[in-house]
Design a protein around this motif. Structure first.
Motif, short mmCIF file in Angstrom:
data_model
loop_
_atom_site.label_atom_id
_atom_site.label_comp_id
_atom_site.label_asym_id
_atom_site.label_seq_id
_atom_site.Cartn_x
_atom_site.Cartn_y
_atom_site.Cartn_z
N HIS A 174 -5.45 -18.62 13.24
CA HIS A 174 -5.65 -18.32 14.66
C HIS A 174 -5.24 -19.51 15.50
O HIS A 174 -5.95 -20.52 15.56
CB HIS A 174 -7.12 -17.99 14.91
CG HIS A 174 -7.38 -17.29 16.21
ND1 HIS A 174 -7.75 -15.96 16.29
CD2 HIS A 174 -7.38 -17.75 17.49
CE1 HIS A 174 -7.95 -15.63 17.55
NE2 HIS A 174 -7.73 -16.71 18.30
N GLY B 92 -5.41 -8.37 18.38
CA GLY B 92 -6.44 -9.30 18.80
C GLY B 92 -5.88 -10.50 19.52
O GLY B 92 -4.65 -10.64 19.65
N GLU B 93 -6.71 -11.37 20.06
CA GLU B 93 -8.13 -11.27 19.80
C GLU B 93 -8.79 -10.37 20.83
O GLU B 93 -8.54 -10.47 22.02
CB GLU B 93 -8.81 -12.64 19.79
CG GLU B 93 -8.82 -13.38 21.12
CD GLU B 93 -9.33 -14.80 21.04
OE1 GLU B 93 -10.56 -15.02 21.13
OE2 GLU B 93 -8.49 -15.69 20.88
N HIS C 206 -13.28 -11.53 18.77
CA HIS C 206 -13.94 -12.60 19.52
C HIS C 206 -15.31 -12.07 19.89
O HIS C 206 -15.42 -11.04 20.56
CB HIS C 206 -13.13 -12.92 20.78
CG HIS C 206 -13.82 -13.82 21.75
ND1 HIS C 206 -13.43 -15.13 21.96
CD2 HIS C 206 -14.87 -13.61 22.59
CE1 HIS C 206 -14.20 -15.68 22.88
NE2 HIS C 206 -15.09 -14.77 23.29
N HIS D 246 -13.15 -14.14 14.23
CA HIS D 246 -12.49 -15.38 14.65
C HIS D 246 -13.50 -16.40 15.15
O HIS D 246 -14.46 -16.06 15.85
CB HIS D 246 -11.45 -15.03 15.72
CG HIS D 246 -11.31 -16.00 16.83
ND1 HIS D 246 -10.80 -17.27 16.64
CD2 HIS D 246 -11.60 -15.89 18.15
CE1 HIS D 246 -10.78 -17.89 17.81
NE2 HIS D 246 -11.26 -17.09 18.74
#
Length: 271
Positions: A6, A99-100, A136, A168
């Motif tokens: 990420h 995402g996120e 998230h 994440h």
């Protein structure tokens, strides 16, 4: 080989040295990076894919993958046009995740019901595209409000897909980790795992089975403790990986192998 699961490679903070930053990542042993496609708003969520296409194939670079999604703060902008753009991006082979996305009750942003509806709308797009999701989730301090609402949504709208995803920059407790694992999610740890006051998070990370973990930077934010206050970048994921290895009594090579294997399994990749 390590994978940074990420990183916001499209951040303007890399505009002056993006290529050099990626070279430093490769030199540090980072073999792949998942470039997060949320931008500052939905009009920019294509930028992560553009970066992948700019740098993939160049010598001395990590392999880049992309995601696309509408961030919780921008949920009010998840109109038909934005959702159509998301759907078209998820159809691209380099875009391996949605995402996120998720819920954020910590910061001032979109109203909670709007965030929830924006999340559900994106789940309905990601599912037929067979894309795992990058979540998230940030509650208010000291409570689990966002987590409680998140699991309610995932149980109803996502669990049946079997696609799973990534929690994440995980910051929850063991109960949230356990429920995530039960839903087929991987727990991704960022630089805050290394912070002196993060012992509760380290205690949780030590309990997560090795088959359920990833490492990330969330670059350009959350630089590890030794570099705190500086701009983060994918090369620094090695420090988070080392902390995680120590928690699991593994070598650096073993944690690299395990997290790379987990990433490849989730996204059905050969890396």
């Amino acid at each position: 080989m390590l994978i940074d699961s990420h990183a916001h490679l499209d951040s303007s903070r890399y505009d002056d040295d993006r290529e050099q930053m990626l070279q430093r990542a490769a030199e540090a042993g980072v073999g792949a990076v998942l470039s997060i496609g949320i931008g500052e708003n939905p009009s920019e969520m294509h930028q992560a894919l553009e970066i992948c296409r700019e740098f993939n194939g160049k010598a001395g670079m990590p392999r880049l993958y992309a995601s696309a999604g509408i961030y919780p703060h921008n949920a009010a902008e998840a109109d038909d046009a934005a959702l159509a753009k998301l759907d078209s991006l998820l159809a691209e082979p380099e875009v391996i995740a949605c995402g996120e996305i998720g819920l954020d009750y910590y910061h001032e942003g979109a109203a909670h019901p709007v965030q929830r509806e924006g999340l559900i709308a994106q789940l309905k797009i990601a599912a037929p595209r067979k894309r795992p999701i990058l979540i998230h989730c940030r509650p208010k301090d000291g409570v689990t409000d966002a987590w409680d609402d998140l699991f309610e949504v995932l149980d109803e709208h996502w669990a049946s897909t079997g696609l799973g995803g990534v929690m994440h920059c995980f910051g929850g407790g063991w109960e949230q980790a356990r429920r995530s694992l039960d839903l087929g999610f991987l727990i991704s740890l960022a630089g805050n795992l290394t912070y002196p006051k993060a012992q509760p998070l380290r205690d949780v990370a030590a309990r997560v089975p090795i088959y359920g973990v990833l490492v990330e930077t969330d670059a350009p934010w959350l630089a590890p403790a030794a570099l705190r206050g500086k701009r983060n970048e994918p090369a620094f994921v090695t420090q988070t990986a080392q902390t995680l290895a120590e928690l699991h009594h593994l070598t650096s090579e073993e944690i690299s192998l395990a997290t790379t294997k987990n990433f490849a399994r989730l996204f059905n990749l050969t890396v």
